[in-house]
Write a protein that holds these residues in place. Sequence first.
Motif, mmCIF file in Angstrom:
data_model
loop_
_atom_site.group_PDB
_atom_site.id
_atom_site.type_symbol
_atom_site.label_atom_id
_atom_site.label_comp_id
_atom_site.label_asym_id
_atom_site.label_seq_id
_atom_site.Cartn_x
_atom_site.Cartn_y
_atom_site.Cartn_z
ATOM 1 N N GLY A 8 -3.623 19.060 -3.229
ATOM 2 C CA GLY A 8 -4.977 19.516 -3.031
ATOM 3 C C GLY A 8 -5.755 18.550 -2.160
ATOM 4 N N ALA A 9 -7.045 18.832 -1.993
ATOM 5 C CA ALA A 9 -7.888 17.997 -1.131
ATOM 6 C C ALA A 9 -7.948 16.558 -1.634
ATOM 7 C CB ALA A 9 -9.301 18.593 -1.059
ATOM 8 N N ALA A 10 -7.971 16.380 -2.950
ATOM 9 C CA ALA A 10 -8.048 15.032 -3.510
ATOM 10 C C ALA A 10 -6.805 14.218 -3.168
ATOM 11 C CB ALA A 10 -8.232 15.097 -5.027
ATOM 12 N N GLU A 11 -5.620 14.837 -3.317
ATOM 13 C CA GLU A 11 -4.377 14.125 -3.018
ATOM 14 C C GLU A 11 -4.250 13.818 -1.524
ATOM 15 O OE1 GLU A 11 -4.165 15.727 -6.896
ATOM 16 O OE2 GLU A 11 -4.452 16.831 -5.026
ATOM 17 N N TRP A 12 -4.614 14.774 -0.682
ATOM 18 C CA TRP A 12 -4.558 14.519 0.760
ATOM 19 C C TRP A 12 -5.523 13.407 1.160
ATOM 20 C CZ3 TRP A 12 -0.859 15.458 3.935
ATOM 21 C CH2 TRP A 12 -0.054 16.582 3.791
ATOM 22 N N VAL A 17 -6.337 7.682 2.815
ATOM 23 C CA VAL A 17 -6.868 6.341 2.523
ATOM 24 C C VAL A 17 -5.734 5.343 2.367
ATOM 25 C CG1 VAL A 17 -8.150 4.950 0.837
ATOM 26 C CG2 VAL A 17 -8.994 7.217 1.480
ATOM 27 N N LEU A 18 -4.657 5.746 1.682
ATOM 28 C CA LEU A 18 -3.500 4.862 1.515
ATOM 29 C C LEU A 18 -2.892 4.501 2.869
ATOM 30 C CD1 LEU A 18 -1.487 3.422 -0.333
ATOM 31 C CD2 LEU A 18 -0.210 5.573 -0.509
ATOM 32 N N SER A 19 -2.803 5.459 3.773
ATOM 33 C CA SER A 19 -2.250 5.173 5.099
ATOM 34 C C SER A 19 -3.129 4.202 5.866
ATOM 35 C CB SER A 19 -2.086 6.475 5.893
ATOM 36 O OG SER A 19 -3.318 6.963 6.371
ATOM 37 N N LEU A 235 -5.342 -2.458 -4.124
ATOM 38 C CA LEU A 235 -5.961 -1.123 -4.083
ATOM 39 C C LEU A 235 -4.954 -0.069 -3.642
ATOM 40 C CD1 LEU A 235 -8.387 0.727 -4.260
ATOM 41 C CD2 LEU A 235 -9.069 -0.010 -1.961
ATOM 42 N N ALA A 236 -4.107 -0.430 -2.675
ATOM 43 C CA ALA A 236 -3.146 0.536 -2.150
ATOM 44 C C ALA A 236 -2.180 1.006 -3.231
ATOM 45 C CB ALA A 236 -2.370 -0.077 -0.980
ATOM 46 N N TYR A 237 -1.722 0.094 -4.087
ATOM 47 C CA TYR A 237 -0.740 0.503 -5.094
ATOM 48 C C TYR A 237 -1.374 1.284 -6.238
ATOM 49 C CZ TYR A 237 3.482 -1.448 -3.135
ATOM 50 O OH TYR A 237 4.575 -1.664 -2.330
ATOM 51 N N THR A 256 4.253 7.554 5.174
ATOM 52 C CA THR A 256 4.955 6.848 6.238
ATOM 53 C C THR A 256 4.654 7.456 7.604
ATOM 54 O OG1 THR A 256 6.741 6.565 4.638
ATOM 55 C CG2 THR A 256 7.198 5.889 6.884
ATOM 56 N N PHE A 257 4.413 8.773 7.662
ATOM 57 C CA PHE A 257 4.047 9.421 8.913
ATOM 58 C C PHE A 257 2.610 9.081 9.309
ATOM 59 C CE2 PHE A 257 7.148 13.175 8.097
ATOM 60 C CZ PHE A 257 8.190 12.412 8.575
ATOM 61 N N LEU A 258 1.752 8.897 8.318
ATOM 62 C CA LEU A 258 0.333 8.682 8.597
ATOM 63 C C LEU A 258 0.014 7.235 8.959
ATOM 64 C CD1 LEU A 258 -1.215 10.843 5.721
ATOM 65 C CD2 LEU A 258 -1.127 11.400 8.157
ATOM 66 N N ILE A 259 0.846 6.289 8.520
ATOM 67 C CA ILE A 259 0.567 4.876 8.782
ATOM 68 C C ILE A 259 0.491 4.568 10.277
ATOM 69 C CG2 ILE A 259 1.510 2.538 8.582
ATOM 70 C CD1 ILE A 259 2.473 3.296 5.769
ATOM 71 N N PRO A 260 1.444 5.031 11.122
ATOM 72 C CA PRO A 260 1.307 4.748 12.550
ATOM 73 C C PRO A 260 0.032 5.329 13.156
ATOM 74 C CG PRO A 260 3.534 5.478 12.050
ATOM 75 C CD PRO A 260 2.724 5.717 10.824
ATOM 76 N N ILE A 261 -0.384 6.518 12.678
ATOM 77 C CA ILE A 261 -1.637 7.095 13.167
ATOM 78 C C ILE A 261 -2.797 6.182 12.824
ATOM 79 C CG2 ILE A 261 -3.244 9.022 12.927
ATOM 80 C CD1 ILE A 261 -0.911 10.855 12.451
ATOM 81 N N SER A 262 -2.839 5.720 11.576
ATOM 82 C CA SER A 262 -3.918 4.826 11.151
ATOM 83 C C SER A 262 -3.928 3.548 11.973
ATOM 84 C CB SER A 262 -3.774 4.492 9.659
ATOM 85 O OG SER A 262 -3.868 5.657 8.870
#
Length: 316
Positions: A8-12, A17-19, A235-237, A256-262
């Motif tokens: 859902g929106a919360a998980e996304w 934020v984690l990325s 915070l990340a964990y 892992t896909f979002l980290i390079p974008i960030s």
Amino acid sequence: MTTQKVMGAAEWSQLVVLSILWGGSFFFVGIAVKELPPLTIVMLRVCLAALALLVLIRLLGLSLPRDRRVWLAFFGMGLLNNLIPFCLIVWGQTRIASSLAAILNATTPLFAVLVAHLLTADEKITGNKLAGVVVGFVGVAIMLGLDALAGLGDHLGAQLAVLGAALSYAFAGVFGRRFKAMGVAPLLTATGQISASSLLLIPLALLVDQPWSLPAPSLATWGALLGIALLSTALAYVLFFRILSSAGATNLMLVTFLIPISAIVLGSLVLGEHLQANHLLGMALIALGLAAIDGRLLKLFKPRPEDRDSFLGRDI
């Protein structure tokens, strides 16, 4: 034990934020590595994060579980999620370019799909999921630049080490599901895992780096260490285990896909680096892959049964 298959929106939002937190770790490491060896940085990262989380749970009136079974799981998670991958990546990056290491590390969701399929009952491979992971991986490769693949085949041992780290992360995602079944809250899981990782890493870093013999770090390095410990680890964990508890291992590994974008967006905003065409194309492919994995976007284009029957001339 079942987990949510569609986020859902919360998980996304938590995943994004984690990325950002993990993508920002590249900035902190870039500062600290100028003065400190890698294992010492990793040790200080987890030790400072563990200390911060231990203080936090004390202030909240919480305490870590004393169950021997839970602590064995904490050490298992620390081994799979920190000690093994951190050491493999550090060793691998002494021999191959960081961009190639990032591409190899982006195989984590591929491994996560396979491991979750084999070891879980509720995270089986689907066509959409597998296609989305492959498209996302191609997006990461394009975004980081095809030149990064030029060294593919050289230093095979180092490349296998980074792939081993990605596989270890995938197993960690599935292994970590047990904490929800044990009734351990995400905050306590994060604290226990990082504390166990600290106990594993301290003797290793003391033996290899002998940090007492190093010059005292500068204020900038200490600032970077605090940033990577408090933001990119503590915070990340907490977010990591919260997402794992609600969305499952396969969805979690999409970070892992979002980290390079960030990392690239932060470089553009903070350091004034320019976005290239391959960055934008790679981001678009990653977005397409994530949409395929999520599944809901594709459902919008899938005809409803009544629409299909109407098209075929059936009386409904």
